[in-house]
Design an enzyme around this catalytic site. Sequence first.
Site, PDB file in Angstrom:
ATOM      1  N   ILE A 101      47.487  44.375  44.196  1.00 44.15           N
ATOM      2  CA  ILE A 101      47.685  43.301  43.224  1.00 44.15           C
ATOM      3  C   ILE A 101      47.435  43.811  41.815  1.00 44.15           C
ATOM      4  CG2 ILE A 101      47.118  41.426  44.812  1.00 44.15           C
ATOM      5  CD1 ILE A 101      44.315  41.352  43.628  1.00 44.15           C
ATOM      6  N   CYS A 102      48.088  43.148  40.855  1.00 43.56           N
ATOM      7  CA  CYS A 102      47.791  43.307  39.435  1.00 43.56           C
ATOM      8  C   CYS A 102      47.967  41.916  38.830  1.00 43.56           C
ATOM      9  CB  CYS A 102      48.684  44.359  38.780  1.00 43.56           C
ATOM     10  SG  CYS A 102      50.440  43.958  38.798  1.00 43.56           S
ATOM     11  N   ARG A 103      48.304  41.834  37.558  1.00 45.97           N
ATOM     12  CA  ARG A 103      48.452  40.506  36.964  1.00 45.97           C
ATOM     13  C   ARG A 103      49.727  39.823  37.434  1.00 45.97           C
ATOM     14  NH1 ARG A 103      50.611  38.145  32.129  1.00 45.97           N
ATOM     15  NH2 ARG A 103      49.414  36.302  31.522  1.00 45.97           N
TER      16      ARG A 103
END
Length: 348
Positions: free
Chosen positions: A310-312
């Site tokens: 995950i990231c933003r």
Amino acid sequence: RHVTRNGVQLVLSADVTEFRPTPHGALEVLTADGQVYPADLVVLGIGVRPETWLAQNAGLEIGSLGGIRVDDQMRTSDPDIFAVGDAVEVKDFLTDDWSLLALAGPANRQGRIAADVIAGRDARFRGVQGTAIIGLFGGAAAWTGVSEKTLTRRGDTDYEKIYLFPNSHAGYYPGAKYLALKVIFRKSDGRLLGAQAVGLDGVDKRIDALAMAIQLGATVDDLEEAELCYAPQFGSAKSPVNFAGMVAGDVLRGDMPLVHWDASDGLLLLDVRQPGELAVEQAPGAVNIPLGELRSRLGELPRDRAIGVICRSGQRAYYATRILLQHGFDARTVAGGILSHAQFAGKN
């Protein structure tokens, strides 16, 4: 969150049981959980139901949704009587299900079809796909095609969805606003099925483009190749529509294995954002290794467990997923990243 920032209190999933006047001429709204909300004015938004008493008295067929049943030439069950607009049931362009859709665009097309048939032409109505938009506090929400909810109700599992959050125009040009865009497509052949968008700028432009693509039977490959207007103040060289095609294409080609938040239980969550970003919002239990440090810290990750990255919004997670796959890890990108996690958390 947009309407909340504009001073609106949202009360969701609450059943209204009563409206009662107060001694001073105002109103109170009572809900099933015992809450009381004061109000000066109550607006009920409950949809529309076609008024079909004249059609029923004339012996015309009424469909299961309560509208006048017509064929693709807008003829009713009496071949000498035509009906168009909000009162008729027509086929959905994508599912072929009967649909009752109160929108001006389809009604105008139906009127043209009926007029052409009366004039002796072999015109036929293709069906509806529900393209619509609403405006609220300077922003907009728009949609077209079939929704995930409808596909689930029909038992259709041959679809995939992506979330992306591109800028409305080139980010280096002042005034760019990000869009939240969801695109649904067939896993088997990449055909576009539906799209939804929310944002402060450029929502209508993107949904209009995707609505036309759906009408023409386009695939995600066609979105990648679409040539659209570019100037920094209007859009990026890689339009959000192109971007959607590229992301969906990566999924179909296997370059970006995908997992959604509601199927992420059991995965080791790897958050590749910078530590400072976690102070704003984070996924519980996620391990944080910033993308720039990932190659040098691969030894900290298990090889006997699936990893959800995950990231933003998803772009850095895609890069990290590619790195992990090339080093033999079982990795997949969590669709939409932290920005889509808020939606998932709200449902659960």
